[in-house]
Design a protein around this motif. Structure first.
Motif, PDB file in Angstrom:
ATOM      1  N   LEU A   7       0.840  -1.191   0.000  1.00  0.00           N
ATOM      2  CA  LEU A   7       0.000   0.000   0.000  1.00  0.00           C
ATOM      3  C   LEU A   7       0.878   1.245   0.000  1.00  0.00           C
ATOM      4  O   LEU A   7       1.605   1.486   0.975  1.00  0.00           O
ATOM      5  CB  LEU A   7      -0.923  -0.004   1.230  1.00  0.00           C
ATOM      6  CG  LEU A   7      -1.805   1.217   1.427  1.00  0.00           C
ATOM      7  CD1 LEU A   7      -2.805   1.356   0.280  1.00  0.00           C
ATOM      8  CD2 LEU A   7      -2.536   1.140   2.760  1.00  0.00           C
ATOM      9  N   THR A  30       2.097  -4.047   4.432  1.00  0.00           N
ATOM     10  CA  THR A  30       1.353  -4.097   5.684  1.00  0.00           C
ATOM     11  C   THR A  30       0.568  -5.389   5.734  1.00  0.00           C
ATOM     12  O   THR A  30       0.291  -5.992   4.693  1.00  0.00           O
ATOM     13  CB  THR A  30       0.416  -2.866   5.828  1.00  0.00           C
ATOM     14  OG1 THR A  30      -0.140  -2.855   7.139  1.00  0.00           O
ATOM     15  CG2 THR A  30      -0.699  -2.877   4.797  1.00  0.00           C
ATOM     16  N   LYS A  71      -3.055  -6.860   7.199  1.00  0.00           N
ATOM     17  CA  LYS A  71      -4.349  -6.453   7.745  1.00  0.00           C
ATOM     18  C   LYS A  71      -5.412  -7.471   7.323  1.00  0.00           C
ATOM     19  O   LYS A  71      -5.217  -8.268   6.408  1.00  0.00           O
ATOM     20  CB  LYS A  71      -4.789  -5.086   7.217  1.00  0.00           C
ATOM     21  CG  LYS A  71      -3.857  -3.926   7.537  1.00  0.00           C
ATOM     22  CD  LYS A  71      -3.951  -3.494   8.975  1.00  0.00           C
ATOM     23  CE  LYS A  71      -3.101  -2.279   9.269  1.00  0.00           C
ATOM     24  NZ  LYS A  71      -1.698  -2.567   9.471  1.00  0.00           N
ATOM     25  N   TRP A 109     -11.525  -2.410   2.344  1.00  0.00           N
ATOM     26  CA  TRP A 109     -10.917  -1.779   3.506  1.00  0.00           C
ATOM     27  C   TRP A 109      -9.876  -2.725   4.076  1.00  0.00           C
ATOM     28  O   TRP A 109     -10.010  -3.934   3.980  1.00  0.00           O
ATOM     29  CB  TRP A 109     -11.960  -1.502   4.594  1.00  0.00           C
ATOM     30  CG  TRP A 109     -12.924  -0.427   4.259  1.00  0.00           C
ATOM     31  CD1 TRP A 109     -12.862   0.879   4.626  1.00  0.00           C
ATOM     32  CD2 TRP A 109     -14.118  -0.562   3.494  1.00  0.00           C
ATOM     33  NE1 TRP A 109     -13.948   1.566   4.125  1.00  0.00           N
ATOM     34  CE2 TRP A 109     -14.735   0.711   3.433  1.00  0.00           C
ATOM     35  CE3 TRP A 109     -14.744  -1.624   2.841  1.00  0.00           C
ATOM     36  CZ2 TRP A 109     -15.921   0.935   2.754  1.00  0.00           C
ATOM     37  CZ3 TRP A 109     -15.913  -1.409   2.158  1.00  0.00           C
ATOM     38  CH2 TRP A 109     -16.496  -0.135   2.121  1.00  0.00           C
ATOM     39  N   TYR A 144      -5.481   1.583  15.957  1.00  0.00           N
ATOM     40  CA  TYR A 144      -5.063   1.803  14.574  1.00  0.00           C
ATOM     41  C   TYR A 144      -6.294   2.052  13.708  1.00  0.00           C
ATOM     42  O   TYR A 144      -7.339   1.431  13.914  1.00  0.00           O
ATOM     43  CB  TYR A 144      -4.291   0.590  14.043  1.00  0.00           C
ATOM     44  CG  TYR A 144      -2.925   0.436  14.678  1.00  0.00           C
ATOM     45  CD1 TYR A 144      -1.789   0.869  14.011  1.00  0.00           C
ATOM     46  CD2 TYR A 144      -2.782  -0.144  15.940  1.00  0.00           C
ATOM     47  CE1 TYR A 144      -0.539   0.731  14.589  1.00  0.00           C
ATOM     48  CE2 TYR A 144      -1.540  -0.283  16.528  1.00  0.00           C
ATOM     49  CZ  TYR A 144      -0.421   0.156  15.844  1.00  0.00           C
ATOM     50  OH  TYR A 144       0.812   0.026  16.415  1.00  0.00           O
ATOM     51  N   ILE A 164      -8.329   1.396   7.027  1.00  0.00           N
ATOM     52  CA  ILE A 164      -7.849   2.053   5.815  1.00  0.00           C
ATOM     53  C   ILE A 164      -8.806   1.740   4.673  1.00  0.00           C
ATOM     54  O   ILE A 164      -8.984   0.572   4.320  1.00  0.00           O
ATOM     55  CB  ILE A 164      -6.424   1.572   5.460  1.00  0.00           C
ATOM     56  CG1 ILE A 164      -5.473   1.852   6.619  1.00  0.00           C
ATOM     57  CG2 ILE A 164      -5.952   2.218   4.166  1.00  0.00           C
ATOM     58  CD1 ILE A 164      -4.142   1.133   6.517  1.00  0.00           C
ATOM     59  N   LYS A 165      -9.414   2.764   4.096  1.00  0.00           N
ATOM     60  CA  LYS A 165     -10.276   2.608   2.910  1.00  0.00           C
ATOM     61  C   LYS A 165      -9.387   2.709   1.684  1.00  0.00           C
ATOM     62  O   LYS A 165      -8.629   3.666   1.532  1.00  0.00           O
ATOM     63  CB  LYS A 165     -11.352   3.694   2.880  1.00  0.00           C
ATOM     64  CG  LYS A 165     -12.075   3.782   1.541  1.00  0.00           C
ATOM     65  CD  LYS A 165     -13.477   3.265   1.635  1.00  0.00           C
ATOM     66  CE  LYS A 165     -14.299   3.544   0.398  1.00  0.00           C
ATOM     67  NZ  LYS A 165     -14.155   2.595  -0.654  1.00  0.00           N
ATOM     68  N   ASN A 190      -4.831   5.172  -4.250  1.00  0.00           N
ATOM     69  CA  ASN A 190      -3.818   4.327  -3.612  1.00  0.00           C
ATOM     70  C   ASN A 190      -3.091   3.469  -4.625  1.00  0.00           C
ATOM     71  O   ASN A 190      -3.680   2.990  -5.591  1.00  0.00           O
ATOM     72  CB  ASN A 190      -4.457   3.397  -2.571  1.00  0.00           C
ATOM     73  CG  ASN A 190      -5.033   4.125  -1.392  1.00  0.00           C
ATOM     74  OD1 ASN A 190      -6.236   4.100  -1.176  1.00  0.00           O
ATOM     75  ND2 ASN A 190      -4.193   4.769  -0.603  1.00  0.00           N
TER      76      ASN A 190
END
Length: 146
Positions: free
Chosen positions: A97, A102, A104, A114, A122, A125-126, A131
């Motif tokens: 990203l 990362t 997630k 997301w 934390y 993140i959308k 991105n």
């Protein structure tokens, strides 16, 4: 062998271990009251065979940080990541990203994608068209030191 190191993950490739594997006693180990000794039937256990389904698409990465502690992924844990698996809703994924790797939980629905941390400190993140985003692989196992 280290392939890549970022702020959140350090990637390794699996090395094939030659040999028969470690001794494995398939008797079950009581986490409650001790059970009487049984006849131990020794077998050989290969962690490669247990943890790696597709060697060419499997990598290891060491976690840095606390964003996934609610999912049992702690700082310095070793992740087994399979790049051949299809990403889907609720899977834990390693993602690239905006120039960083990362790890997630994926949240996918008709409104979008997301990246959900498993720590309330934390942010979620959308993912948008702005991105630079790639789902790099799916976490299949976690190796912990005790």
């Amino acid at each position: 062998m280290i392939l890549h190191k970022s702020n959140n993950l350090t990637f390794f490739t699996p090395n094939q271990i030659n040999g028969l594997g470690a001794p494995f006693f398939d008797t079950g180990i009581s986490a409650g009251f001790p059970s009487p000794a049984e006849d131990f039937k020794e077998q050989r256990l290969s962690l490669d065979k247990e943890l790696i389904k597709n060697k060419e698409a499997t990598f290891f990465a060491r976690v840095s940080g606390q964003s996934m502690i609610g999912a049992g992924l702690d700082d310095k844990d070793l992740l087994v990541i399979d790049r051949s698996l299809e990403p889907s809703h609720n899977k834990i994924a390693v993602c690239f990203l905006d120039g960083e790797f990362t790890v997630k939980r994926l949240k996918v629905n008709k409104e979008g994608v997301w990246l959900q941390p498993e720590n309330p400190h934390y942010p979620i993140i959308k993912i948008t068209d702005d991105n630079d985003f790639v789902i790099w692989g799916i976490v299949t196992n976690v190796i912990k030191k005790v």
